[in-house]
Design a protein around this motif. Structure first.
Motif, PDB file in Angstrom:
ATOM      1  N   VAL A 114       0.839  -1.198   0.000  1.00 26.24           N
ATOM      2  CA  VAL A 114       0.000   0.000   0.000  1.00 26.24           C
ATOM      3  C   VAL A 114       0.879   1.255   0.000  1.00 26.24           C
ATOM      4  O   VAL A 114       0.660   2.186  -0.772  1.00 26.24           O
ATOM      5  CB  VAL A 114      -0.963  -0.027   1.203  1.00 26.24           C
ATOM      6  N   ARG A 144       2.677   1.611  -3.417  1.00 30.21           N
ATOM      7  CA  ARG A 144       1.851   2.096  -4.524  1.00 30.21           C
ATOM      8  C   ARG A 144       1.531   3.581  -4.380  1.00 30.21           C
ATOM      9  O   ARG A 144       1.114   4.215  -5.342  1.00 30.21           O
ATOM     10  CB  ARG A 144       0.566   1.273  -4.623  1.00 30.21           C
ATOM     11  N   LYS A 145       1.695   4.124  -3.173  1.00 27.18           N
ATOM     12  CA  LYS A 145       1.496   5.560  -3.026  1.00 27.18           C
ATOM     13  C   LYS A 145       2.671   6.329  -3.607  1.00 27.18           C
ATOM     14  O   LYS A 145       2.535   7.476  -4.016  1.00 27.18           O
ATOM     15  CB  LYS A 145       1.301   5.914  -1.550  1.00 27.18           C
ATOM     16  N   PHE A 149     -13.126   6.013 -11.985  1.00 24.44           N
ATOM     17  CA  PHE A 149     -14.183   5.406 -11.186  1.00 24.44           C
ATOM     18  C   PHE A 149     -15.507   6.076 -11.554  1.00 24.44           C
ATOM     19  O   PHE A 149     -15.534   7.270 -11.859  1.00 24.44           O
ATOM     20  CB  PHE A 149     -13.906   5.601  -9.697  1.00 24.44           C
ATOM     21  N   HIS A 174      -9.315  10.045  -4.450  1.00 24.43           N
ATOM     22  CA  HIS A 174      -9.399   8.644  -4.014  1.00 24.43           C
ATOM     23  C   HIS A 174      -8.157   8.185  -3.238  1.00 24.43           C
ATOM     24  O   HIS A 174      -8.262   7.680  -2.123  1.00 24.43           O
ATOM     25  CB  HIS A 174      -9.627   7.731  -5.220  1.00 24.43           C
ATOM     26  N   GLY A 175      -7.001   8.389  -3.855  1.00 22.68           N
ATOM     27  CA  GLY A 175      -5.763   7.931  -3.224  1.00 22.68           C
ATOM     28  C   GLY A 175      -5.515   8.625  -1.898  1.00 22.68           C
ATOM     29  O   GLY A 175      -5.138   7.991  -0.910  1.00 22.68           O
ATOM     30  N   LYS A 177      -7.749  10.030   0.108  1.00 25.59           N
ATOM     31  CA  LYS A 177      -8.700   9.590   1.121  1.00 25.59           C
ATOM     32  C   LYS A 177      -8.313   8.223   1.649  1.00 25.59           C
ATOM     33  O   LYS A 177      -8.438   7.955   2.847  1.00 25.59           O
ATOM     34  CB  LYS A 177     -10.109   9.559   0.541  1.00 25.59           C
ATOM     35  N   CYS A 178      -7.852   7.346   0.752  1.00 22.60           N
ATOM     36  CA  CYS A 178      -7.414   6.025   1.206  1.00 22.60           C
ATOM     37  C   CYS A 178      -6.211   6.157   2.134  1.00 22.60           C
ATOM     38  O   CYS A 178      -6.020   5.347   3.033  1.00 22.60           O
ATOM     39  CB  CYS A 178      -7.054   5.135   0.018  1.00 22.60           C
ATOM     40  N   ALA A 179      -5.418   7.210   1.915  1.00 24.88           N
ATOM     41  CA  ALA A 179      -4.246   7.423   2.771  1.00 24.88           C
ATOM     42  C   ALA A 179      -4.634   8.096   4.080  1.00 24.88           C
ATOM     43  O   ALA A 179      -3.779   8.382   4.912  1.00 24.88           O
ATOM     44  CB  ALA A 179      -3.215   8.262   2.030  1.00 24.88           C
ATOM     45  N   ARG A 217      -5.236  11.807 -10.955  1.00 27.78           N
ATOM     46  CA  ARG A 217      -5.532  10.955  -9.809  1.00 27.78           C
ATOM     47  C   ARG A 217      -4.244  10.362  -9.238  1.00 27.78           C
ATOM     48  O   ARG A 217      -4.059  10.286  -8.028  1.00 27.78           O
ATOM     49  CB  ARG A 217      -6.446   9.852 -10.354  1.00 27.78           C
ATOM     50  N   ALA A 218      -3.350   9.937 -10.153  1.00 23.40           N
ATOM     51  CA  ALA A 218      -2.071   9.383  -9.700  1.00 23.40           C
ATOM     52  C   ALA A 218      -1.170  10.487  -9.146  1.00 23.40           C
ATOM     53  O   ALA A 218      -0.496  10.301  -8.137  1.00 23.40           O
ATOM     54  CB  ALA A 218      -1.380   8.647 -10.840  1.00 23.40           C
ATOM     55  N   LEU A 237      -1.099  11.952  -5.389  1.00 22.25           N
ATOM     56  CA  LEU A 237      -0.325  11.325  -4.308  1.00 22.25           C
ATOM     57  C   LEU A 237       1.134  11.733  -4.340  1.00 22.25           C
ATOM     58  O   LEU A 237       1.940  11.220  -3.573  1.00 22.25           O
ATOM     59  CB  LEU A 237      -0.436   9.801  -4.419  1.00 22.25           C
TER      60      LEU A 237
END
Ligand SMILES: Nc1ncnc2c1ncn2[C@@H]1O[C@H](COP(=O)(O)OP(=O)(O)OP(=O)(O)O)[C@@H](O)[C@H]1O
Ligand SMILES: [Mg+2]
Lengths: 309, 267
Positions: free
Chosen positions: B97, B100-101, B113, B123-124, B126-128, B176-177, B180
């Protein structure tokens, strides 16, 4: 039709390949007629069913002089006493439907997520037929198990006489769960793999990927699954009748008898005389059921349209 | 941050370039079939490296080791070492995880999405665990600007990402990428589904991004490699046949097979 021209041959005299289209058309024509005939039959059947129910159902209001208002908002239902207030039954139907959905939804979505997202292919291959088999079990079997296992259990361990909403919501919840599961699984499998990869590639954990991408992407399917389950719960008569106790009163507690629209129709139909007010009142209940089913279908279609938009 | 023990192997950095990835004896299997064979190579920092080669030669498989995307394929297995910041990426104890960040990825088909443009970009983050609206808002603006998508989307951030065109969707996936702040960007044929204008735009963006991050791009488009890549690696049947500065490799390939591939004798 013959086409004559000094420069072209008369096609109708030959077996030319340019005429294949004509033959194909004739062959297809039969299939077309069959498909149209079947479609028209189905449309006519459901249309006449609706009309029949309406003409029967409205007699309570037109012929017997009961007002629609008393019917829908009256709180006493007693055929022998000439009381046609269906509110307790409507409330019973909604209570069973909503409670069963509340019970079945978390259970079903959890199972569906396990099948669609966690289990490997082999696990899914085993579970799928089991779930499909559960969908196919007749409701009387669910009702029978409810009557012999759940009702006594509630009576002994929870209280009341056992018959009532609690037993109904468990029986109906378990009954509609396979339906919700299998539609939800289809929805999950329909979520493009590239979305999962995209989410993982952004550093999502499996659970974040499922909750933030897969579930939202599958939410229209999940919603239709729940609504379809609710429609089934709303219309279920037999299994509910066996465990709800069939007393047309407002459900005071989850463990005392109540009744629903469907259970009242099935349990009273034999006691009424064709053409009597009591008989008409049962038809009116059927009309309410039909109207509700249409509402369910409209909502499901509306969600489906949103999904395609 | 990446956490695990340092690998025992010592890798001598190659001259001049500062390698971001050092690949040593990498073999990747799908079940029993070997898809990537004995690859040893170093990729330089802040440069664009192109991976080329005929279809099925293992480019995607190779690329997907750098962010451990092959983990998603149960029968995929890798041996060897891929050293990134002194850590062996292949180590099963490595926190994928976190990895991939730092190492972002763009796919062949744009895969936004089915959510709002805004939600796609955050997305990324928020997941972080980033929750502050101000931080998210700022990240959205910066990354959309970096992907040259801000002007087109600033008024419709709450609209569905699926309402964008294919080229815009791919730039959204880039944004999106970028949200991060990755150190490496992996791209698997990112423009093969796009029209020439969208393609040119992506290439332009990559040339800009290269100043801040390492870019590894798989491409079937030889001109694309020639246009943007500093280094090019040619793969054939799972082997790395030739690797070097793009201009040198294209003008004077040392290996016969590379010569044949570049002249279009197979592919
Ligand atoms: N999930 C998988 N399971 C089994 N074999 C696979 C899988 N994915 C790829 N392979 C095999 O591994 C080899 C390399 O595939 P890979 O996708 O890396 O090639 P590629 O160079 O990216 O090709 P392309 O240019 O067509 O994208 C191929 O022979 C392919 O058949
Ligand atoms: Mg590929």
């Amino acid at each position: 039709m013959t086409i004559q021209s000094p420069h072209s041959k008369d096609l109708s005299q030959t077996n030319h390949w340019l005429l294949e289209g004509m033959k194909r058309y004739r062959r297809d024509l039969g299939a077309h007629i069959f498909i149209y005939a079947v479609a028209i039959f189905i449309i006519l059947a459901s249309l006449s069913l609706t009309i029949f129910l309406i003409t029967k159902g409205v007699q309570l209001f037109t012929h017997d002089g009961v007002s629609l208002f008393t019917m829908i908002f009256g709180s006493v239902w007693d055929l022998h006493d000439g009381k046609y207030g269906a509110l307790p039954l409507i409330a019973g139907s909604f209570a069973v439907t909503v409670l069963a959905a509340l019970f079945a939804t978390p259970l079903s979505i959890g199972t569906a997520l396990f099948m669609g997202e966690i289990a490997n292919k082999r696990g899914r291959k085993w579970m799928q037929p089991v779930i499909e088999m559960l969908v196919g079990i007749p409701s009387v079997v669910y009702g029978f198990i409810g009557l012999t296992v759940i009702v006594p259990f509630i009576r002994e361990h929870i209280g009341g006489i056992g018959f009532g909403l609690l037993a109904s919501l468990i029986v109906v919840g378990v009954m509609i769960a396979p339906t919700i599961i299998s539609i939800t699984v289809d929805g999950l499998l329909g979520v493009d793999q590239s979305l999962r990869e995209g989410s993982y590639a952004l550093g999502a954990t499996r659970w974040q990927m499922i909750s933030r991408v897969v579930i939202p992407a599958a939410s229209p399917a999940i919603l239709s699954a729940i609504l379809l389950g609710m429609a089934r719960a709303f219309g279920e008569a037999l299994a509910v009748q066996m465990v709800i106790g069939n007393t047309a009163v407002f459900p005071k507690s989850l463990v005392y008898p109540a009744a629903t629209l469907t259970t009242t129709i099935t349990s009273s139909l034999g006691e009424t005389v064709e053409g009597s007010t009591a008989n008409h009142s049962l038809w009116a209940l059927g009309l309410i059921l039909l109207a509700m089913s249409y509402v369910f279908i409209l909502v499901i279609r509306w969600i489906g349209r949103k999904r395609n938009a | 941050m990446l956490t695990l023990e340092k690998p025992k192997a010592s890798v001598t950095p190659i001259k001049k370039i500062n390698p971001v990835f050092q690949v040593k004896d990498l073999n990747i299997y799908y079940g029993d079939t070997l898809a990537v064979k004995d690859v040893s190579v170093q990729f330089p920092e802040r440069a664009i490296t192109a991976l080329i080669g005929p279809s099925g030669c293992g480019k995607s498989t190779f690329l997907r080791t750098f962010n451990r995307m092959n983990d998603l394929i149960p029968e995929a297995r890798a041996t060897g070492e891929v050293i990134y910041q002194e850590w062996n990426i292949l180590d099963p104890r490595l926190d994928v995880v976190a990895l991939r960040k730092e190492i972002g990825m763009l796919f062949q088909k744009p895969n936004p999405f089915p959510k709002s443009i805004y939600e796609n970009v955050v997305h990324g983050l928020k997941c972080a665990g980033v929750k502050k609206k101000a931080v998210l808002d700022e990240a959205v603006e910066i990354s959309l600007k970096q992907a040259d998508l801000w002007d087109e989307t600033r008024d419709r951030l709450t609209k569905s990402a699926l309402s964008l065109s294919g080229g815009q969707q791919q730039r959204l996936c880039l944004a999106r990428a970028l949200a991060l702040k990755p150190k490496v960007l992996l791209l698997d044929e990112p423009t093969s589904a796009l029209d020439p204008i969208s393609t040119a735009k992506i290439e332009e963006l990559l040339l800009e991004l290269m100043k801040e991050m390492t870019i590894i791009i798989v491409t079937h488009n030889m001109q694309q490699a020639a246009r943007i890549a500093d280094y090019t690696a040619f793969f054939f049947q799972g082997r790395l046949e030739e690797y070097g500065a793009t201009a040198a490799l294209f003008e004077a390939p040392k290996v016969e097979r590379t010569k044949q591939y570049l002249s279009g004798q197979f592919g």
